[in-house]
Design a protein around this motif. Structure first.
Motif, PDB file in Angstrom:
ATOM      1  N   ARG A 135       0.781  -1.219   0.064  1.00 34.80           N
ATOM      2  CA  ARG A 135      -0.005   0.062  -0.128  1.00 34.80           C
ATOM      3  C   ARG A 135       0.798   1.211   0.049  1.00 34.80           C
ATOM      4  O   ARG A 135       2.021   1.286   0.714  1.00 34.80           O
ATOM      5  N   ALA A 136       0.271   2.270  -0.648  1.00 40.69           N
ATOM      6  CA  ALA A 136       1.161   3.637  -0.820  1.00 40.69           C
ATOM      7  C   ALA A 136      -0.023   4.769  -0.643  1.00 40.69           C
ATOM      8  O   ALA A 136      -0.957   4.815  -1.197  1.00 40.69           O
ATOM      9  N   ASP A 137       0.341   5.470   0.376  1.00 45.36           N
ATOM     10  CA  ASP A 137      -0.536   6.538   0.766  1.00 45.36           C
ATOM     11  C   ASP A 137      -0.323   7.796  -0.289  1.00 45.36           C
ATOM     12  O   ASP A 137       0.968   8.160  -0.627  1.00 45.36           O
ATOM     13  N   LEU A 138      -1.253   8.296  -0.717  1.00 45.55           N
ATOM     14  CA  LEU A 138      -1.173   9.676  -1.840  1.00 45.55           C
ATOM     15  C   LEU A 138      -1.191  11.044  -1.181  1.00 45.55           C
ATOM     16  O   LEU A 138      -0.679  11.810  -1.892  1.00 45.55           O
ATOM     17  N   VAL A 139      -1.747  11.084  -0.064  1.00 41.01           N
ATOM     18  CA  VAL A 139      -1.559  12.199   0.632  1.00 41.01           C
ATOM     19  C   VAL A 139      -0.960  12.149   1.931  1.00 41.01           C
ATOM     20  O   VAL A 139      -0.921  11.298   2.687  1.00 41.01           O
ATOM     21  N   SER A 140      -0.586  13.166   2.559  1.00 42.70           N
ATOM     22  CA  SER A 140       0.061  13.501   3.879  1.00 42.70           C
ATOM     23  C   SER A 140      -0.895  12.976   5.001  1.00 42.70           C
ATOM     24  O   SER A 140      -2.118  13.083   4.693  1.00 42.70           O
ATOM     25  N   LYS A 141      -0.362  12.287   5.959  1.00 40.69           N
ATOM     26  CA  LYS A 141      -1.450  11.637   6.983  1.00 40.69           C
ATOM     27  C   LYS A 141      -1.705  13.023   8.097  1.00 40.69           C
ATOM     28  O   LYS A 141      -2.659  12.596   8.480  1.00 40.69           O
ATOM     29  N   GLU A 142      -1.534  14.052   7.788  1.00 42.85           N
ATOM     30  CA  GLU A 142      -2.060  15.349   8.424  1.00 42.85           C
ATOM     31  C   GLU A 142      -3.523  15.525   7.662  1.00 42.85           C
ATOM     32  O   GLU A 142      -4.074  16.510   8.449  1.00 42.85           O
ATOM     33  N   ARG A 143      -3.679  15.174   6.533  1.00 46.98           N
ATOM     34  CA  ARG A 143      -4.935  15.384   6.069  1.00 46.98           C
ATOM     35  C   ARG A 143      -6.238  14.877   6.373  1.00 46.98           C
ATOM     36  O   ARG A 143      -6.009  13.791   7.089  1.00 46.98           O
TER      37      ARG A 143
END
Length: 144
Positions: free
Chosen positions: A20-28
């Motif tokens: 898995r790859a996150d596409l946006v910052s975890k702060e969103r």
């Protein structure tokens, strides 16, 4: 009059690795991600012959499972995670995937002859799948 019932089912067990790859910052506030799946599906068929008894219930006369057929599977997925608490340890997850599969064999159309022998029609088809997932993710042991 004797009542005999034949039931059959086709089953699948999925064994796969996911990356898995996150596409946006975890702060969103909403996390968008993509993933990749690679593995195998095991397809097998089950059949049972049941005879209705004098008392109205049924008893199994015979049952069997077919040989399992393995099929390679791979594909992409995309999803979103919506945190449900301030520490982001619980999140609602919505995801969709398309998995490309190999061909496999399965049994359909059970029938029984007068001697009690059960017959099936054997089919072969692609095992591509569209998966829709809805769930909850929990994170344990994360310190802030």
């Amino acid at each position: 009059m004797e009542v005999i019932t034949i039931s059959a089912s086709n089953n699948v067990v999925n064994l796969a690795f996911k990356a898995r790859a996150d596409l946006v910052s975890k702060e969103r506030p909403v996390l968008v991600f993509v993933d990749a799946t690679i593995g195998a599906n095991l397809f097998y068929s089950s059949a049972a012959i049941e005879q209705q008894t004098y008392f109205g219930n049924s008893q199994t006369v015979d049952s069997d499972n077919s040989k399992g057929y393995w099929a390679f599977v791979w594909g992409p997925g995309i999803g979103i995670e919506i945190p449900m608490d301030k520490r982001k340890q619980i999140a609602a997850v919505v995801k969709g995937s398309y998995l490309f599969g190999a061909n496999t064999t399965y049994l359909t159309d059970p029938s029984i002859d007068n001697s009690g022998t059960v017959y099936f029609t054997q089919h072969e088809s692609k095992t591509d799948m569209i998966l829709a997932e809805l769930g909850v993710r929990f994170t344990f042991g994360r310190k802030r």
